[in-house]
Design a protein around this motif. Structure first.
Motif, PDB file in Angstrom:
ATOM      1  N   TYR A 185       1.040  -1.098   0.108  1.00 39.41           N
ATOM      2  CA  TYR A 185      -0.200  -0.040   0.030  1.00 39.41           C
ATOM      3  C   TYR A 185       0.945   1.324   0.085  1.00 39.41           C
ATOM      4  N   ASP A 186       0.783   2.120  -1.091  1.00 32.36           N
ATOM      5  CA  ASP A 186       1.567   3.387  -1.146  1.00 32.36           C
ATOM      6  C   ASP A 186       0.664   4.469  -0.728  1.00 32.36           C
ATOM      7  N   GLU A 187       1.049   4.973   0.501  1.00 33.04           N
ATOM      8  CA  GLU A 187       0.402   6.113   0.960  1.00 33.04           C
ATOM      9  C   GLU A 187      -1.052   5.884   1.136  1.00 33.04           C
ATOM     10  N   PRO A 188      -1.707   4.785   1.386  1.00 28.59           N
ATOM     11  CA  PRO A 188      -3.105   4.657   1.293  1.00 28.59           C
ATOM     12  C   PRO A 188      -4.263   5.625   1.823  1.00 28.59           C
ATOM     13  N   PHE A 189      -3.723   6.540   2.836  1.00 33.45           N
ATOM     14  CA  PHE A 189      -4.611   7.284   3.581  1.00 33.45           C
ATOM     15  C   PHE A 189      -4.244   8.766   3.360  1.00 33.45           C
ATOM     16  N   THR A 190      -3.396   9.194   2.275  1.00 32.34           N
ATOM     17  CA  THR A 190      -2.973  10.582   1.772  1.00 32.34           C
ATOM     18  C   THR A 190      -4.530  11.171   1.093  1.00 32.34           C
ATOM     19  N   GLY A 191      -4.994  12.333   1.583  1.00 34.28           N
ATOM     20  CA  GLY A 191      -5.854  12.996   0.601  1.00 34.28           C
ATOM     21  C   GLY A 191      -7.458  12.255   0.965  1.00 34.28           C
ATOM     22  N   GLN A 192      -7.509  11.657   2.000  1.00 37.63           N
ATOM     23  CA  GLN A 192      -8.802  10.974   2.333  1.00 37.63           C
ATOM     24  C   GLN A 192      -9.467  11.713   3.372  1.00 37.63           C
ATOM     25  N   ASP A 193     -10.741  11.859   3.415  1.00 39.07           N
ATOM     26  CA  ASP A 193     -11.432  12.492   4.510  1.00 39.07           C
ATOM     27  C   ASP A 193     -11.426  11.384   5.559  1.00 39.07           C
ATOM     28  N   PRO A 194     -11.989  11.659   6.782  1.00 39.85           N
ATOM     29  CA  PRO A 194     -11.938  11.140   7.990  1.00 39.85           C
ATOM     30  C   PRO A 194     -12.732   9.846   7.563  1.00 39.85           C
ATOM     31  N   ILE A 195     -13.989   9.793   7.236  1.00 36.89           N
ATOM     32  CA  ILE A 195     -14.669   8.487   6.952  1.00 36.89           C
ATOM     33  C   ILE A 195     -13.966   7.557   6.132  1.00 36.89           C
ATOM     34  N   ALA A 196     -13.462   8.183   4.935  1.00 36.08           N
ATOM     35  CA  ALA A 196     -12.684   7.231   3.924  1.00 36.08           C
ATOM     36  C   ALA A 196     -11.656   6.778   4.597  1.00 36.08           C
ATOM     37  N   MET A 197     -10.983   7.438   5.262  1.00 32.99           N
ATOM     38  CA  MET A 197      -9.709   6.927   6.153  1.00 32.99           C
ATOM     39  C   MET A 197      -9.919   5.851   6.896  1.00 32.99           C
ATOM     40  N   GLY A 198     -11.167   5.932   7.933  1.00 36.29           N
ATOM     41  CA  GLY A 198     -11.510   4.893   8.575  1.00 36.29           C
ATOM     42  C   GLY A 198     -11.857   3.943   7.739  1.00 36.29           C
ATOM     43  N   VAL A 199     -12.613   3.795   6.490  1.00 34.68           N
ATOM     44  CA  VAL A 199     -12.987   2.593   6.042  1.00 34.68           C
ATOM     45  C   VAL A 199     -11.647   1.990   5.481  1.00 34.68           C
ATOM     46  N   LEU A 200     -11.017   2.752   4.989  1.00 36.37           N
ATOM     47  CA  LEU A 200      -9.505   2.264   4.423  1.00 36.37           C
ATOM     48  C   LEU A 200      -8.956   1.362   5.494  1.00 36.37           C
ATOM     49  N   VAL A 201      -8.644   1.928   6.605  1.00 40.82           N
ATOM     50  CA  VAL A 201      -8.062   1.283   7.956  1.00 40.82           C
ATOM     51  C   VAL A 201      -8.596  -0.085   8.199  1.00 40.82           C
ATOM     52  N   LYS A 202     -10.105   0.025   8.386  1.00 38.64           N
ATOM     53  CA  LYS A 202     -10.664  -1.187   8.369  1.00 38.64           C
ATOM     54  C   LYS A 202     -10.571  -2.354   7.412  1.00 38.64           C
ATOM     55  N   LEU A 203     -10.365  -1.834   6.212  1.00 32.82           N
ATOM     56  CA  LEU A 203     -10.367  -2.723   5.188  1.00 32.82           C
ATOM     57  C   LEU A 203      -8.997  -3.549   5.129  1.00 32.82           C
ATOM     58  N   ILE A 204      -8.086  -2.675   5.248  1.00 32.56           N
ATOM     59  CA  ILE A 204      -6.624  -3.121   5.026  1.00 32.56           C
ATOM     60  C   ILE A 204      -6.612  -4.123   6.524  1.00 32.56           C
ATOM     61  N   LYS A 205      -6.965  -3.749   7.511  1.00 30.27           N
ATOM     62  CA  LYS A 205      -7.003  -4.892   8.647  1.00 30.27           C
ATOM     63  C   LYS A 205      -7.679  -6.117   8.171  1.00 30.27           C
ATOM     64  N   SER A 206      -8.950  -5.824   7.742  1.00 28.44           N
ATOM     65  CA  SER A 206      -9.817  -7.378   7.541  1.00 28.44           C
ATOM     66  C   SER A 206      -9.340  -7.912   6.565  1.00 28.44           C
ATOM     67  N   LEU A 207      -8.801  -7.368   5.312  1.00 27.37           N
ATOM     68  CA  LEU A 207      -8.345  -8.347   4.360  1.00 27.37           C
ATOM     69  C   LEU A 207      -7.108  -8.863   4.731  1.00 27.37           C
ATOM     70  N   ASN A 208      -6.226  -8.226   5.388  1.00 23.40           N
ATOM     71  CA  ASN A 208      -4.879  -8.838   5.901  1.00 23.40           C
ATOM     72  C   ASN A 208      -5.410 -10.226   6.729  1.00 23.40           C
ATOM     73  N   ALA A 209      -6.359 -10.133   7.541  1.00 21.81           N
ATOM     74  CA  ALA A 209      -6.741 -11.237   8.496  1.00 21.81           C
ATOM     75  C   ALA A 209      -7.446 -12.291   7.836  1.00 21.81           C
ATOM     76  N   PHE A 210      -8.516 -11.905   6.576  1.00 23.50           N
ATOM     77  CA  PHE A 210      -9.059 -12.941   6.094  1.00 23.50           C
ATOM     78  C   PHE A 210      -8.039 -13.599   5.055  1.00 23.50           C
ATOM     79  N   LEU A 211      -7.524 -12.795   4.227  1.00 25.28           N
ATOM     80  CA  LEU A 211      -6.662 -13.541   3.083  1.00 25.28           C
ATOM     81  C   LEU A 211      -5.310 -13.983   3.612  1.00 25.28           C
ATOM     82  N   ALA A 212      -5.086 -13.850   4.740  1.00 25.11           N
ATOM     83  CA  ALA A 212      -3.745 -14.122   5.474  1.00 25.11           C
ATOM     84  C   ALA A 212      -2.555 -13.964   4.642  1.00 25.11           C
ATOM     85  N   HIS A 213      -2.549 -12.568   4.171  1.00 26.59           N
ATOM     86  CA  HIS A 213      -1.482 -12.333   3.057  1.00 26.59           C
ATOM     87  C   HIS A 213      -0.415 -11.415   3.908  1.00 26.59           C
TER      88      HIS A 213
END
Lengths: 289, 260
Positions: A185-213
Motif C-alpha cells: 500500500y503506497d500512502e493509502p490514507f493521503t488525501g482522504q476524508d476521515p470517513i474514507a480513512m476509517g474505511v480504508l484502515v478497517k479494510l486493510i486490517k480485515s483483508l489482511n486477516a481474511f486473506l492471510a497475506h
C-alpha cells in the motif's frame, strides 16, 4: 522430457514448501540506491515478516515509495538484494519478474485505475489476463471483491465518475483480485476524508486477516498506521533509523524517532530547507530574474 | 570553453543513450509475438483509432493535393501543348513521392502525437506502473498493438491518398479544364510501372510507418510523467518524425530512382 519436468516441478514444490517454513517473506540486504548523485538508500537492510502488517514510515522524500518500487522490481538497486520467497528480485529476468508480480498486489497513491475501463472491467482485468476462468465466474469474483470494499453498486461507473476515496477502494478490489501473497500500500490514507480513512484502515486490517497475506504499508499518517501495523520500520537519511513494534517505537528516546512519532515541527529534522541567513536575504538588494 | 565541450559531450551521450533505450524498447515490444486471443482485439481497436480515424484528413488532403498538381501541371504543360500528360504527372508525383511523404507527415501530426500523449498520460497517472504490478507487460499490452496498428495503417492510408489524389487530379484536369479523358488515363497507364513506381511508393510508406510509429510510442513511454513532459514529448514526436520522414525519403529515393 517428462521425468525431467516432473523432477523440476518436484524441486520447485520442495523449494516453495521450505520457503513457506521461513517466517520472513522478504529479506532486504545491503540495499543501495542512488538517484541524481543522491543516496536514496545506503546499505539498507530489513526483513518483512510473513502474514503480518509491516509499516514503512518516515518523513516525506525519504524514498518510501522508491522502496516499494525496488521490492516490486520496477527499479533496480545499485547494490544489494531483495529476496522474496527465495527469489532475488533485481536478478530476475523480465518474464520471471512478471510471473512473480502475479503474486503481488499494489495499491498506488493515485489508484492507477485504467481510465478507459469501467469499475467492473478494472477489477476483472487481472482475472481475465491471468486465469482461464469462464466469464460467469469472473463476474461472480468481481462482485465479491467489489462487495468487500463496499462498491458493488458502482460496478458500471467509469473511473472519472468516482471520488478519490472510491477510486482507491476500487483499486484495492483490483489489487486483491488474484488473492496475492503480498499486498503493498503506497500512502493509502493521503488525501482522504476521515470517513474514507476509517474505511480504508478497517479494510486493510480485515483483508489482511481474511486473506492471510503479508502487507506492507508505506505511510506517514502515524495514528492510522500505528492502529494496524504489527511491525514498523522508520526510514530516514537513506537508512533504517529504528524498527520495532508500535509500542516500542512510541517509547523510543532517539530524538529523530521522537520527533517523527510525536509530530514535532522542529528538531533533528529541520522545518526549514537549508538557506542563507533570513535577515541577510531580506536586506539583500539582489533581484531574482 | 571546457564547459562548452563538456556540455556538448553530455548532450551527445544523452542522444546515444536515448537511441539505445529506444532500441531496447522496440526489442522488448516486439520480441515475442502477442497472444492472438487477447491481443488481436486490442490490435483491431488500435487499427480503428490510429488508422480509420485518420482516414478523413488523408482523404481530404489527398483530394486537394491531387487537384493542385493537376492545375499546376496543366498551366505549365499547356504552353508546350502537352496537357495530355497531366494524368501521368499527377500519378507519378503521387505514388512515388507525395502519397508516402505527405501521408506520413499527416499521420505523425494526427495519430503519432495522439499515441505519444495517450501513452505519456498513462505513465503520468501510473496506469503503466499499475499494469506492471498486476503482472502484465505494458510493452506487449499497450505498446505492441499500437506499434503494429501504425505500421499496418500507414501504407494503407498512403494507398488511399494516391487513389483519392488521382481522382482529384482527374476532376480538375478532365472535368474542369477539359483534357480528353482517354489521353488522361492512357498516358497514366502507359507511364506508371507497378514494380518501379507503385511498389517503391508502398515500400517508402512501410518504412515511414515503422519509423513514425516507433518514434511516437517511444516518446510517450520515455517521457517525463508531468504535463510539461508530455507536451514536450508530443512536440518531439512531430518534429523527429517529420525530419526522419524527409531524410529517409531522400535516401530511399536515391536508392530506388537515383541509378546510383
Amino acid at each position: 522430457m517428462r521425468p525431467l519436468s516432473l523432477r523440476r516441478n518436484v524441486g520447485q514444490i520442495i523449494v516453495q514448501t521450505m520457503n513457506l517454513l521461513d517466517d520472513i517473506l522478504i529479506h532486504i540486504e545491503g540495499l543501495t540506491f542512488t538517484r541524481n548523485d543522491r543516496d536514496i538508500f545506503r546499505d539498507l537492510s530489513m526483513q518483512i515478516p510473513r502474514g503480518k502488517v509491516t509499516a514503512i514510515m518516515g518523513p516525506s522524500g525519504t524514498g518510501k515509495t522508491t522502496l516499494l518500487k525496488l521490492i516490486g522490481g520496477q527499479l533496480r538497486p545499485d547494490a544489494g538484494s531483495v529476496i522474496i520467497d527465495g527469489q532475488n528480485v533485481p536478478r530476475l529476468g523480465r518474464s520471471e519478474l512478471f510471473y512473480l508480480r502475479e503474486r503481488m498486489g499494489m495499491l498506488f497513491q493515485s489508484g492507477a485505475l485504467f481510465t478507459d475501463m469501467s469499475v467492473f472491467d478494472n477489477v476483472a482485468f487481472p482475472l481475465r489476463v491471468h486465469t482461464q476462468l469462464p466469464e460467469q465466474m469472473v463476474r461472480d469474483l468481481v462482485l465479491i471483491k467489489l462487495q468487500s470494499v463496499g462498491l458493488r453498486g458502482a460496478e458500471n461507473l467509469m473511473p472519472s465518475e468516482l471520488s478519490g476515496g472510491m477510486a482507491r477502494r476500487v483499486a484495492l478490489a483490483r489489487a486483491i483480485a488474484l488473492d496475492p501473497d503480498l499486498m503493498m500500500y503506497d500512502e493509502p490514507f493521503t488525501g482522504q476524508d476521515p470517513i474514507a480513512m476509517g474505511v480504508l484502515v478497517k479494510l486493510i486490517k480485515s483483508l489482511n486477516a481474511f486473506l492471510a497475506h503479508t502487507s506492507i504499508i508505506v505511510s506517514h499518517d502515524i495514528q492510522e498506521t500505528l492502529s494496524i501495523a504489527d511491525y514498523i520500520y522508520l526510514v530516514a537519511d537513506a537508512k533504517v533509523l529504528a524498527h520495532g513494534t508500535p509500542e516500542h517505537l512510541l517509547g523510543d528516546e532517539l530524538p529523530q524517532v521522537k520527533q517523527f512519532m510525536q509530530g514535532l515541527p522542529d528538531g533533528p529534522v529541520p522545518f526549514h530547507y537549508p538557506a542563507a541567513d533570513y535577515l541577510d536575504s531580506l536586506m539583500s538588494t539582489d533581484v531574482r530574474r | 570553453m571546457i564547459n562548452m565541450i563538456a556540455a556538448l559531450g553530455r548532450s551527445a551521450l544523452a542522444s546515444v543513450m536515448e537511441m539505445g533505450r529506444s532500441g531496447i524498447f522496440l526489442y522488448h515490444s516486439l520480441v515475442a509475438l502477442p497472444a492472438p486471443r487477447t491481443n488481436f482485439p486490442l490490435l483491431i481497436r488500435q487499427l480503428y483509432s490510429v488508422g480509420v480515424q485518420s482516414m478523413m484528413i488523408i482523404i481530404v488532403s489527398g483530394l486537394f493535393i491531387g487537384m493542385v498538381i493537376s492545375l499546376q501541371g496543366y498551366t505549365i504543360l499547356v504552353d508546350y501543348g502537352s496537357e495530355q500528360a497531366v494524368g501521368q504527372m499527377v500519378a507519378l508525383s503521387l505514388v512515388r513521392e507525395l502519397s508516402p511523404v505527405v501521408t506520413a507527415l499527416l499521420f505523425a501530426g494526427r495519430a503519432g502525437s495522439a499515441l505519444t500523449a495517450e501513452i505519456g498520460l498513462m505513465k503520468a497517472t501510473e496506469q503503466l506502473a499499475g499494469m506492471e504490478m498486476i503482472g502484465v507487460d505494458p510493452l506487449r499490452r499497450i505498446v505492441a498493438p499500437r506499434f503494429w496498428a501504425g505500421f499496418i495503417s500507414l501504407p494503407l492510408l498512403s494507398m488511399i491518398f494516391s487513389v483519392v489524389g488521382v481522382w482529384g487530379g482527374m476532376l480538375v484536369g478532365v472535368e474542369w479544364l477539359g483534357i480528353y479523358e482517354g489521353s488522361f488515363w492512357a498516358n497514366m497507364q502507359a507511364s506508371v510501372d507497378f514494380g518501379e513506381d507503385v511498389l517503391n511508393g508502398i515500400i517508402k510508406a512501410i518504412v515511414f510507418g515503422f519509423v513514425v510509429t516507433w518514434i511516437a510510442v517511444f516518446q510517450g513511454y520515455d517521457c517525463t510523467p508531468t504535463s510539461e513532459g508530455i507536451s514536450k514529448a508530443t512536440t518531439r514526436t512531430v518534429v523527429y518524425s517529420s525530419l526522419a520522414v524527409l531524410g529517409l525519403d531522400f535516401l530511399l529515393t536515391a536508392l530506388m530512382f537515383g541509378d546510383l
